[in-house]
Write a protein that holds these residues in place. Structure first.
Motif, PDB file in Angstrom:
ATOM      1  N   UNK A   1     -21.389  65.778  64.139  1.00  0.00           N
ATOM      2  CA  UNK A   1     -20.919  66.281  65.427  1.00  0.00           C
ATOM      3  C   UNK A   1     -19.578  65.608  65.713  1.00  0.00           C
ATOM      4  N   UNK A   2     -18.510  66.398  65.877  1.00  0.00           N
ATOM      5  CA  UNK A   2     -17.187  65.855  66.124  1.00  0.00           C
ATOM      6  C   UNK A   2     -16.525  66.562  67.298  1.00  0.00           C
ATOM      7  N   UNK A   3     -15.612  65.860  67.943  1.00  0.00           N
ATOM      8  CA  UNK A   3     -14.744  66.466  68.963  1.00  0.00           C
ATOM      9  C   UNK A   3     -13.464  65.646  69.009  1.00  0.00           C
TER      10      UNK A   3
ATOM     11  N   UNK B   1     -12.223  63.467  77.745  1.00  0.00           N
ATOM     12  CA  UNK B   1     -12.654  64.866  77.904  1.00  0.00           C
ATOM     13  C   UNK B   1     -13.448  65.343  76.696  1.00  0.00           C
ATOM     14  N   UNK B   2     -12.928  65.088  75.494  1.00  0.00           N
ATOM     15  CA  UNK B   2     -13.623  65.502  74.284  1.00  0.00           C
ATOM     16  C   UNK B   2     -14.969  64.819  74.134  1.00  0.00           C
ATOM     17  N   UNK B   3     -15.029  63.526  74.475  1.00  0.00           N
ATOM     18  CA  UNK B   3     -16.296  62.799  74.383  1.00  0.00           C
ATOM     19  C   UNK B   3     -17.339  63.399  75.313  1.00  0.00           C
ATOM     20  N   UNK B   4     -16.935  63.743  76.524  1.00  0.00           N
ATOM     21  CA  UNK B   4     -17.891  64.313  77.484  1.00  0.00           C
ATOM     22  C   UNK B   4     -18.414  65.657  76.996  1.00  0.00           C
ATOM     23  N   UNK B   5     -17.526  66.477  76.447  1.00  0.00           N
ATOM     24  CA  UNK B   5     -17.970  67.761  75.897  1.00  0.00           C
ATOM     25  C   UNK B   5     -18.956  67.550  74.746  1.00  0.00           C
ATOM     26  N   UNK B   6     -18.683  66.539  73.927  1.00  0.00           N
ATOM     27  CA  UNK B   6     -19.556  66.261  72.785  1.00  0.00           C
ATOM     28  C   UNK B   6     -20.895  65.712  73.243  1.00  0.00           C
ATOM     29  N   UNK B   7     -20.883  64.806  74.217  1.00  0.00           N
ATOM     30  CA  UNK B   7     -22.136  64.316  74.790  1.00  0.00           C
ATOM     31  C   UNK B   7     -23.000  65.491  75.266  1.00  0.00           C
ATOM     32  N   UNK B   8     -22.372  66.373  76.033  1.00  0.00           N
ATOM     33  CA  UNK B   8     -23.107  67.492  76.625  1.00  0.00           C
ATOM     34  C   UNK B   8     -23.697  68.394  75.547  1.00  0.00           C
ATOM     35  N   UNK B   9     -22.910  68.708  74.515  1.00  0.00           N
ATOM     36  CA  UNK B   9     -23.412  69.573  73.449  1.00  0.00           C
ATOM     37  C   UNK B   9     -24.535  68.888  72.672  1.00  0.00           C
ATOM     38  N   UNK B  10     -24.336  67.623  72.354  1.00  0.00           N
ATOM     39  CA  UNK B  10     -25.328  66.901  71.548  1.00  0.00           C
ATOM     40  C   UNK B  10     -26.684  66.870  72.239  1.00  0.00           C
ATOM     41  N   UNK B  11     -26.689  66.653  73.536  1.00  0.00           N
ATOM     42  CA  UNK B  11     -27.949  66.592  74.281  1.00  0.00           C
ATOM     43  C   UNK B  11     -28.693  67.916  74.200  1.00  0.00           C
ATOM     44  N   UNK B  12     -27.961  69.016  74.261  1.00  0.00           N
ATOM     45  CA  UNK B  12     -28.609  70.329  74.131  1.00  0.00           C
ATOM     46  C   UNK B  12     -29.111  70.554  72.702  1.00  0.00           C
ATOM     47  N   UNK B  13     -28.308  70.154  71.731  1.00  0.00           N
ATOM     48  CA  UNK B  13     -28.609  70.492  70.340  1.00  0.00           C
ATOM     49  C   UNK B  13     -29.675  69.596  69.722  1.00  0.00           C
ATOM     50  N   UNK B  14     -29.745  68.339  70.134  1.00  0.00           N
ATOM     51  CA  UNK B  14     -30.644  67.387  69.490  1.00  0.00           C
ATOM     52  C   UNK B  14     -32.101  67.818  69.632  1.00  0.00           C
ATOM     53  N   UNK B  15     -32.404  68.556  70.685  1.00  0.00           N
ATOM     54  CA  UNK B  15     -33.784  69.002  70.905  1.00  0.00           C
ATOM     55  C   UNK B  15     -34.237  70.016  69.852  1.00  0.00           C
TER      56      UNK B  15
END
Length: 288
Positions: free
Chosen positions: A67-69, A76-90
């Protein structure tokens, strides 16, 4: 499978995820979501990913999921990556997750750990760089399994009063003579996980506050100014742990492989981390 999450220093690099691929000095992400051609392996998270790939080549295992951003320090990129990772990890099942260069954010760290708590099986959690800071800032250092700090990062973990690395007292740039004292303080104030791999002129492998091994050979002075050698050792140990190596053994092997690869590169001021990463398989085969 190993998952690696981190950033690259490019403002317009979108959130990118998928299986890693490696070709010469470039990292490719096998994803259909965006059209990313390649990522240069010059320190940072790409160097960590490439180093893990080289270990998996030796062990004949699948490359990691990445997972990269892009983030140049604005967050900004870190926050977008945090948000995506939380959805995807499930939707995933990873044996190991390595968190790397991300803008430290205690709230997002808490959210990620809550999402991990909901998983059917908890992965082995490794943190380095910015996310290691976030783990400490949020009071969750003990929830992790392994941190891989250098002495400066260890100084922040050891400072029970510092809310952010900028406010680490006096010993942030301390020489390595106080590493064992800093290890003791980090555990005393519960700012370290069960295991530490402290990277430096001497690498310290630590379990529950006790130094269980020290690796200092081979010594390659020319490696000191070469950026990315800390990233490579974290990639190596992540891949070894994901492949089933016992944690202390993985830390010792990672330290030795990183050093031997550096020696094989015969480094000079023009040497790049990618030159060293290419030699990881040869170094690994010499001790594994």
């Amino acid at each position: 499978m190993l998952a690696i999450i981190g950033t690259v220093p490019e403002e317009d690099f979108p959130v990118t995820f998928g299986k890693a691929e490696l070709e010469n000095d470039f990292l490719f992400i096998d994803t259909k979501s965006v059209s990313i051609q390649r990522v240069s392996i010059q320190r940072g998270t790409p160097a960590l990913v490439a180093s893990a790939c080289k270990i998996f080549e030796v062990l004949k295992k699948d490359y990691p999921y990445v997972y990269l951003a892009g983030d140049t320090g604005k967050g900004t990129g870190s926050r977008k990556l945090y948000e995506y990772f939380i959805r995807d990890i499930r939707q995933r099942e990873f044996h190991t997750i390595a968190f790397h260069y991300l803008m430290p954010d205690a709230d997002w760290c808490n959210k990620i750990l809550l999402a991990i708590e909901e998983l059917h099986k908890r992965p082995f959690l490794i943190a380095d760089a910015g996310f290691m800071y976030a783990a400490k800032m949020s009071g969750n250092a003990k929830y992790f399994d392994l941190f891989t700090p250098d002495p400066g990062e260890l100084a922040f973990l050891a400072d029970e009063e510092a809310p952010h690395p900028f406010y680490t007292r006096g010993f942030l740039l301390q020489d390595e003579s106080r590493v064992e004292e800093l290890i003791r303080r980090a555990y005393e104030y519960e700012n370290a996980p069960e295991y530490l791999l402290v990277k430096g002129k001497t690498d310290y492998i630590v379990k529950k506050g006790e130094v269980v091994n020290m690796i200092s050979e081979p010594v390659i002075e020319a490696l000191e100014p070469i950026g990315g050698t800390g990233d490579s050792i974290t990639g190596i140990v992540s891949a070894l742990i994901d492949s089933g190596y016992e944690i202390q053994t993985a830390c010792v092997f990672a330290s030795k492989i990183n050093r031997i690869a550096g020696k094989l590169a015969n480094p000079d001021p023009s040497t790049q981390i990618s030159d060293i990463i290419k030699l990881i398989p040869q170094a690994a085969l010499s001790i594994m």
